[in-house]
Scaffold this motif. Sequence first.
Motif, PDB file in Angstrom:
ATOM      1  N   CYS A   1      50.555  45.981  42.692  1.00  0.00           N
ATOM      2  CA  CYS A   1      50.189  45.703  41.295  1.00  0.00           C
ATOM      3  C   CYS A   1      48.683  45.463  41.208  1.00  0.00           C
ATOM      4  O   CYS A   1      47.981  45.486  42.219  1.00  0.00           O
TER       5      CYS A   1
ATOM      6  N   CYS B   1      47.170  42.732  43.328  1.00  0.00           N
ATOM      7  CA  CYS B   1      47.082  42.980  44.781  1.00  0.00           C
ATOM      8  C   CYS B   1      45.634  43.226  45.211  1.00  0.00           C
ATOM      9  O   CYS B   1      45.275  42.977  46.355  1.00  0.00           O
TER      10      CYS B   1
ATOM     11  N   CYS C   1      49.755  38.614  47.457  1.00  0.00           N
ATOM     12  CA  CYS C   1      49.540  38.786  46.014  1.00  0.00           C
ATOM     13  C   CYS C   1      50.307  37.710  45.253  1.00  0.00           C
ATOM     14  O   CYS C   1      51.525  37.538  45.425  1.00  0.00           O
TER      15      CYS C   1
ATOM     16  N   CYS D   1      53.048  40.019  42.562  1.00  0.00           N
ATOM     17  CA  CYS D   1      54.208  40.779  43.028  1.00  0.00           C
ATOM     18  C   CYS D   1      54.787  40.280  44.350  1.00  0.00           C
ATOM     19  O   CYS D   1      55.951  40.569  44.657  1.00  0.00           O
TER      20      CYS D   1
HETATM   21 ZN   LIG Z   1      50.624  42.554  43.570  1.00  0.00          ZN
END
Ligand SMILES: [Zn+2]
Length: 288
Positions: free
Chosen positions: A161, A164, A229, A232
């Motif tokens: 995502c 990230c 992250c 996510c």
């Molecule tokens: Zn992510």
Amino acid sequence: MERYSRQLLALGIDVQERIMESKVAVVGCGALGSSLAELLGRLGVGEITIIDADIVEMSNLHRTHLFTEKDLMRPKAIVCKEKIEEINSEVKINAVLDIVDQTNALDIVKGKDIVFDALDSVNYRLILNDACVANKVPLIYAGISGEYGTVKLIVPGKTSCLSCFMTPGEGSNSCEIIGTTSIVPTVMASLQVQLYLNYLRREVQDEMILFDFRTMNMEKVKINMNPNCEACALHEYIYIKENISQSCGISRISNETLSEDSSSEIKISKTQDGLTICYGSKCFKKRV
Ligand SMILES: [Zn+2]
């Protein structure tokens, strides 16, 4: 189906039906967002919600295809809605005169089949990414810098995502107030919609596509999920919980609930560093 006869030859009936059943959100209705909204309207997307609190200004006209001089000082989301309704009356269009921030991001994303990121602020983008990942709604990002553009499909649970690899900006770095042409956002919006069609065909690649318009070089870069992250991987969604400072662009002044098509009582006043835009009791500060 006569309207779609040529694209049916390219896409097939299954993809066309998925398009017509789709409920999408276009967050931001500037150069990227208005091109996205037009393309999605012509494709025959079932329902398009366009979110923007800004008004049309002269400096927008060189790159926003839907806006004309007659639209100056009118809300961008309303202008987009009216123009797309003229293009395709079969599409349901919702115009939301608002920004997407911590107060409403989860609600705006909820129930959508896909969200298009047409923002020009890294910080608002990270809020939108958090809301999409938390609600498991796919997001299609595009970023523009001069004659350079990037685009990426984010499918929560399947791809990396924005959080990230992106970090919030501070001060002027949080907004992308940089020059561009009418060509770059138009092409990047087209690439976003192509990623949407590929997603409907169940084709998902975890990669960033980078396009250099000067050299006409296109590059695909694999982006791996970041195990640290906060969206996510760790599901902490820090950007919809924390108040990230926004020192440029549009920010909320009052904190009213979300309203649709609240076009009555638009008040625009000049301030030392920009504009105050009010739709009824809902007000925004625009710094220029
Ligand atoms: Zn992510």
